[in-house]
Design a protein around this motif. Structure first.
Motif, PDB file in Angstrom:
ATOM      1  N   VAL A  34      60.065  77.506  71.050  1.00 42.17           N
ATOM      2  CA  VAL A  34      60.243  76.060  70.893  1.00 42.17           C
ATOM      3  C   VAL A  34      59.438  75.299  71.934  1.00 42.17           C
ATOM      4  CG1 VAL A  34      61.930  74.175  70.862  1.00 42.17           C
ATOM      5  CG2 VAL A  34      62.575  76.429  69.988  1.00 42.17           C
ATOM      6  N   ILE A  35      58.782  74.244  71.474  1.00 43.90           N
ATOM      7  CA  ILE A  35      58.142  73.268  72.342  1.00 43.90           C
ATOM      8  C   ILE A  35      58.899  71.964  72.104  1.00 43.90           C
ATOM      9  CG2 ILE A  35      56.030  71.997  72.868  1.00 43.90           C
ATOM     10  CD1 ILE A  35      54.488  74.276  71.520  1.00 43.90           C
ATOM     11  N   VAL A  36      59.226  71.239  73.176  1.00 44.57           N
ATOM     12  CA  VAL A  36      59.946  69.981  73.006  1.00 44.57           C
ATOM     13  C   VAL A  36      59.081  68.808  73.446  1.00 44.57           C
ATOM     14  CG1 VAL A  36      62.249  70.985  73.200  1.00 44.57           C
ATOM     15  CG2 VAL A  36      61.081  70.236  75.253  1.00 44.57           C
ATOM     16  N   ALA A  37      59.299  67.675  72.790  1.00 40.39           N
ATOM     17  CA  ALA A  37      58.607  66.432  73.119  1.00 40.39           C
ATOM     18  C   ALA A  37      59.607  65.295  73.036  1.00 40.39           C
ATOM     19  CB  ALA A  37      57.445  66.195  72.150  1.00 40.39           C
ATOM     20  N   ALA A  38      59.507  64.348  73.976  1.00 44.15           N
ATOM     21  CA  ALA A  38      60.459  63.243  74.052  1.00 44.15           C
ATOM     22  C   ALA A  38      60.102  62.073  73.146  1.00 44.15           C
ATOM     23  CB  ALA A  38      60.575  62.753  75.498  1.00 44.15           C
ATOM     24  N   HIS A  39      58.886  62.052  72.637  1.00 42.71           N
ATOM     25  CA  HIS A  39      58.452  60.972  71.743  1.00 42.71           C
ATOM     26  C   HIS A  39      57.187  61.418  71.024  1.00 42.71           C
ATOM     27  CE1 HIS A  39      55.595  60.168  74.948  1.00 42.71           C
ATOM     28  NE2 HIS A  39      56.612  60.050  75.783  1.00 42.71           N
ATOM     29  N   GLY A  40      56.742  60.616  70.091  1.00 42.04           N
ATOM     30  CA  GLY A  40      55.596  60.977  69.268  1.00 42.04           C
ATOM     31  C   GLY A  40      54.303  61.169  70.030  1.00 42.04           C
ATOM     32  N   LYS A  41      54.059  60.364  71.042  1.00 39.97           N
ATOM     33  CA  LYS A  41      52.816  60.485  71.816  1.00 39.97           C
ATOM     34  C   LYS A  41      52.760  61.842  72.524  1.00 39.97           C
ATOM     35  CE  LYS A  41      49.965  58.017  75.142  1.00 39.97           C
ATOM     36  NZ  LYS A  41      49.857  56.858  76.018  1.00 39.97           N
ATOM     37  N   MET A  45      62.239  56.473  68.168  1.00 39.86           N
ATOM     38  CA  MET A  45      61.966  56.893  69.535  1.00 39.86           C
ATOM     39  C   MET A  45      61.116  55.834  70.225  1.00 39.86           C
ATOM     40  SD  MET A  45      60.890  60.874  68.848  1.00 39.86           S
ATOM     41  CE  MET A  45      59.763  60.466  67.511  1.00 39.86           C
ATOM     42  N   PRO A  46      61.225  55.739  71.552  1.00 34.77           N
ATOM     43  CA  PRO A  46      60.355  54.822  72.286  1.00 34.77           C
ATOM     44  C   PRO A  46      58.936  55.408  72.389  1.00 34.77           C
ATOM     45  CG  PRO A  46      61.704  56.068  73.815  1.00 34.77           C
ATOM     46  CD  PRO A  46      62.160  56.443  72.424  1.00 34.77           C
ATOM     47  N   VAL A  47      58.028  54.656  72.914  1.00 46.77           N
ATOM     48  CA  VAL A  47      56.628  55.025  73.145  1.00 46.77           C
ATOM     49  C   VAL A  47      55.894  55.193  71.818  1.00 46.77           C
ATOM     50  CG1 VAL A  47      54.981  56.549  74.314  1.00 46.77           C
ATOM     51  CG2 VAL A  47      57.224  56.127  75.344  1.00 46.77           C
ATOM     52  N   MET A  48      56.265  56.192  71.029  1.00 48.43           N
ATOM     53  CA  MET A  48      55.706  56.360  69.683  1.00 48.43           C
ATOM     54  C   MET A  48      56.803  56.908  68.785  1.00 48.43           C
ATOM     55  SD  MET A  48      52.617  58.795  68.201  1.00 48.43           S
ATOM     56  CE  MET A  48      51.294  58.032  69.117  1.00 48.43           C
ATOM     57  N   TRP A  53      57.368  57.485  62.619  1.00 41.38           N
ATOM     58  CA  TRP A  53      56.450  56.952  61.607  1.00 41.38           C
ATOM     59  C   TRP A  53      55.014  56.999  62.122  1.00 41.38           C
ATOM     60  CZ3 TRP A  53      58.288  55.965  56.874  1.00 41.38           C
ATOM     61  CH2 TRP A  53      59.656  55.744  56.732  1.00 41.38           C
ATOM     62  N   THR A  54      54.815  56.495  63.329  1.00 41.94           N
ATOM     63  CA  THR A  54      53.473  56.456  63.918  1.00 41.94           C
ATOM     64  C   THR A  54      52.974  57.864  64.198  1.00 41.94           C
ATOM     65  OG1 THR A  54      54.057  54.334  64.916  1.00 41.94           O
ATOM     66  CG2 THR A  54      52.079  55.427  65.755  1.00 41.94           C
ATOM     67  N   PHE A  55      53.878  58.720  64.674  1.00 44.03           N
ATOM     68  CA  PHE A  55      53.496  60.117  64.899  1.00 44.03           C
ATOM     69  C   PHE A  55      52.961  60.739  63.613  1.00 44.03           C
ATOM     70  CE2 PHE A  55      54.548  64.518  64.132  1.00 44.03           C
ATOM     71  CZ  PHE A  55      53.814  65.141  65.135  1.00 44.03           C
ATOM     72  N   ARG A  56      53.695  60.549  62.531  1.00 41.44           N
ATOM     73  CA  ARG A  56      53.307  61.174  61.252  1.00 41.44           C
ATOM     74  C   ARG A  56      51.937  60.659  60.800  1.00 41.44           C
ATOM     75  NH1 ARG A  56      53.165  65.441  58.331  1.00 41.44           N
ATOM     76  NH2 ARG A  56      54.166  65.398  56.306  1.00 41.44           N
ATOM     77  N   THR A  57      51.672  59.376  60.991  1.00 41.32           N
ATOM     78  CA  THR A  57      50.366  58.811  60.646  1.00 41.32           C
ATOM     79  C   THR A  57      49.267  59.435  61.497  1.00 41.32           C
ATOM     80  OG1 THR A  57      51.385  56.723  59.990  1.00 41.32           O
ATOM     81  CG2 THR A  57      49.028  56.665  60.518  1.00 41.32           C
ATOM     82  N   GLU A  58      49.497  59.517  62.807  1.00 42.85           N
ATOM     83  CA  GLU A  58      48.501  60.108  63.701  1.00 42.85           C
ATOM     84  C   GLU A  58      48.323  61.597  63.436  1.00 42.85           C
ATOM     85  OE1 GLU A  58      48.160  59.172  67.774  1.00 42.85           O
ATOM     86  OE2 GLU A  58      48.647  57.055  67.465  1.00 42.85           O
ATOM     87  N   GLN A  59      49.399  62.282  63.104  1.00 41.38           N
ATOM     88  CA  GLN A  59      49.297  63.712  62.786  1.00 41.38           C
ATOM     89  C   GLN A  59      48.368  63.906  61.592  1.00 41.38           C
ATOM     90  OE1 GLN A  59      52.670  65.597  60.978  1.00 41.38           O
ATOM     91  NE2 GLN A  59      51.690  67.606  60.991  1.00 41.38           N
ATOM     92  N   ARG A  60      48.563  63.140  60.552  1.00 44.70           N
ATOM     93  CA  ARG A  60      47.740  63.278  59.347  1.00 44.70           C
ATOM     94  C   ARG A  60      46.271  62.961  59.607  1.00 44.70           C
ATOM     95  NH1 ARG A  60      51.807  59.925  55.913  1.00 44.70           N
ATOM     96  NH2 ARG A  60      53.408  61.456  55.511  1.00 44.70           N
ATOM     97  N   ASP A  61      46.001  62.130  60.647  1.00 41.25           N
ATOM     98  CA  ASP A  61      44.627  61.738  60.972  1.00 41.25           C
ATOM     99  C   ASP A  61      43.936  62.691  61.943  1.00 41.25           C
ATOM    100  OD1 ASP A  61      44.818  59.542  59.310  1.00 41.25           O
ATOM    101  OD2 ASP A  61      45.331  58.147  60.928  1.00 41.25           O
ATOM    102  N   LEU A  62      44.626  63.758  62.373  1.00 45.51           N
ATOM    103  CA  LEU A  62      44.002  64.713  63.285  1.00 45.51           C
ATOM    104  C   LEU A  62      42.805  65.373  62.603  1.00 45.51           C
ATOM    105  CD1 LEU A  62      47.153  66.428  64.843  1.00 45.51           C
ATOM    106  CD2 LEU A  62      45.520  64.946  66.037  1.00 45.51           C
ATOM    107  N   PRO A  63      41.714  65.591  63.348  1.00 48.62           N
ATOM    108  CA  PRO A  63      40.533  66.205  62.735  1.00 48.62           C
ATOM    109  C   PRO A  63      40.742  67.660  62.308  1.00 48.62           C
ATOM    110  CG  PRO A  63      40.163  65.789  65.091  1.00 48.62           C
ATOM    111  CD  PRO A  63      41.489  65.191  64.730  1.00 48.62           C
TER     112      PRO A  63
END
Length: 196
Positions: A92-99, A119-122, A125-135
């Motif tokens: 498991v890797i944990v993250a406190a927010h989308g960023k 979640m704060p910071v990101m 919804w924003t995480f999912r958008t940025e994830q899909r835009d990863l190269p």
């Protein structure tokens, strides 16, 4: 589990050499591997709230168990989810927010992302958008299991193209079943290595 390496390991676990781990460094290891390190006195446990730099183990060590990225701003939920999953054989890797999760995702390609929405910071919804835009298309396509307390969770999961939803407060068995199904379905085993 986060471990501080005290002695350079000389053995291997399941045929995986461990000599790349450095004394004095902190690594995030799955429960099975961490238990060996603790039993052999090669490492000591580091608490999550300690200010440290955590190194990722080599891809060979990470490949011993399915890798799950848990993204939630609630530290109790993160700890509970991490403990539950590691006790059942997941790394498991944990993250406190989308960023934070995007940073992890750029370096490691998990088998599954368990994602909170609010979640704060990101947010999710924003995480999912940025994830899909990863190269890297493998990282962009890592399946997401939504974990939220929202009333319309199923509709939100459909909108985010999540593979499923776990309603908070969650039932541990339901979460384990959903994660098992997601990580053991065909096509859900991305290459986890760090990009060169």
């Amino acid at each position: 589990m986060r471990l501080l390496i005290l002695t350079r390991p000389t053995d291997s676990i399941d045929g995986v050499l461990l000599d790349h781990l450095r004394v004095g460094e902190v690594y995030e290891l799955g429960t099975q591997v961490a238990c060996v390190f603790l039993a052999e006195h090669w490492a000591e446990l580091v608490m999550e709230d300690e200010a440290i730099v955590v190194r990722s183990p080599s891809a060979a060590v990470s490949n011993i168990e399915p890798l799950v990225l848990v993204v939630d701003d609630d530290p109790d939920i993160r700890r509970l989810t991490e403990a539950l999953l590691t006790a059942h054989g997941y790394h498991v890797i944990v993250a406190a927010h989308g960023k934070d999760a995007i940073q992890h995702l750029r370096h490691r390609c998990p088998d599954l992302i368990v994602l909170d929405l609010n979640m704060p910071v990101m947010d999710g919804w924003t995480f999912r958008t940025e994830q899909r835009d990863l190269p890297d298309q493998k990282r962009a396509a890592v399946p997401v299991l939504l974990m939220t307390g929202e009333d319309n969770a199923s509709a939100l999961a459909d909108t985010l193209q999540a593979i499923g939803v776990i309603k908070k407060p969650f039932d541990p068995t339901e979460l384990l079943n959903a994660i098992f199904a997601a990580t053991h379905s065909p096509g859900c085993a991305p290459d986890r290595a760090t990009p060169s």
